[in-house]
Design an enzyme around this catalytic site. Structure first.
Site, PDB file in Angstrom:
ATOM      1  N   ASP A  96       0.854  -1.186   0.000  1.00  0.00           N
ATOM      2  CA  ASP A  96       0.000   0.000   0.000  1.00  0.00           C
ATOM      3  C   ASP A  96       0.885   1.229   0.000  1.00  0.00           C
ATOM      4  O   ASP A  96       1.960   1.250   0.595  1.00  0.00           O
ATOM      5  CB  ASP A  96      -0.991  -0.011   1.166  1.00  0.00           C
ATOM      6  CG  ASP A  96      -0.328  -0.033   2.524  1.00  0.00           C
ATOM      7  OD1 ASP A  96       0.002   1.052   3.039  1.00  0.00           O
ATOM      8  OD2 ASP A  96      -0.165  -1.129   3.090  1.00  0.00           O
ATOM      9  N   GLU A 112      -7.365   3.992  12.615  1.00  0.00           N
ATOM     10  CA  GLU A 112      -6.243   3.636  13.485  1.00  0.00           C
ATOM     11  C   GLU A 112      -5.875   4.798  14.385  1.00  0.00           C
ATOM     12  O   GLU A 112      -6.657   5.728  14.582  1.00  0.00           O
ATOM     13  CB  GLU A 112      -5.051   3.219  12.617  1.00  0.00           C
ATOM     14  CG  GLU A 112      -4.634   4.299  11.616  1.00  0.00           C
ATOM     15  CD  GLU A 112      -3.288   4.028  10.972  1.00  0.00           C
ATOM     16  OE1 GLU A 112      -2.290   4.062  11.709  1.00  0.00           O
ATOM     17  OE2 GLU A 112      -3.250   3.798   9.742  1.00  0.00           O
TER      18      GLU A 112
END
Length: 232
Positions: free
Chosen positions: A30, A121
């Site tokens: 990613d 997150e």
């Protein structure tokens, strides 16, 4: 994706190629604007089969390199997906899902595009849980998820860590039935205990550097299974 606040000393003592070989699964990566323009032909030649590309953050940021990264990975033969970095303190889940959808986060059943991923997150600039209670966080996630599903017919992939999920959602198991899990845990032995509700992970981010640009990921299944997730 932001660096996770986890120890990396064990990783620094080992070479990236060795780490890549020790982790089982279909390899991928990613990236965000931090990587800039990516040489996707080399990434594909080195074995990557999928890539997640940062598209948006909150409701006021679009990755300036998104087009090169998203279209470039597709053109190189990778299965690609977009992701959104959540800021639950700045606007509703529905507002951020719509912003994501309007700026590259959609899904199409072309066999090469994964459903969008929600990166939820640690807060990079404030309270770990963005000032939300566990019940408010679950409501925010539900708002994002239902809005995305209504627009695309697919539930978003959820990227998180077990610690953050336990702390900030109270260990909610409300999303495991619909959303594939993308778990982050930096080691080479396995992701360890998963967030509440999920009995298996679909993707695992195991390092922040290695063979590929950006973060190093694996798909927990076969190539055919990865293609089936893209197809829907």
């Amino acid at each position: 994706m932001l660096l996770l606040l986890l120890p990396l000393l064990a990783l620094s003592a080992l070479s990236a190629p060795l780490l890549q070989k020790r982790v089982t699964g279909i390899p991928g990566l990613d990236v965000s604007s931090y990587q800039g323009a990516v040489d996707w032909a080399t990434v594909a030649a080195n074995g990557a089969k999928f890539a997640f590309i940062k598209a948006t953050e909150g409701t006021d940021y679009v990755n300036p390199d998104f087009s090169q990264q998203y279209e470039g990975s597709y053109d190189a033969g990778l299965i690609r997906g977009a992701y959104h970095f959540a800021h639950p303190d700045s606007s509703t889940g529905a507002a951020q899902a719509n912003y994501f959808l309007a700026n590259g986060g959609g899904w199409s059943a072309d066999g090469k595009t994964l459903p969008g991923m929600l990166d939820i997150e640690y807060n990079p600039s404030g309270a770990t849980c963005y000032g939300l209670s566990t019940s408010a966080m679950v409501s925010w996630l539900s708002s994002f998820s239902s809005t995305y599903e209504a627009a695309t017919g697919r539930y978003p992939i959820i990227y998180t860590t077990t610690d953050w999920w336990s702390t900030c959602t109270g260990g909610s198991s409300a999303f495991a039935a619909n959303s594939p899990l993308f778990v982050a845990a930096y080691n080479t032995e396995g992701p360890g205990t998963l967030p509440a509700g999920w009995s298996y992970y679909s993707f695992w981010q195991w390092a922040d550097s290695g063979t590929f640009p950006g973060d190093q990921d694996v798909w927990n299944g076969s190539q055919a299974g990865l293609e089936a997730m893209a197809t829907g």
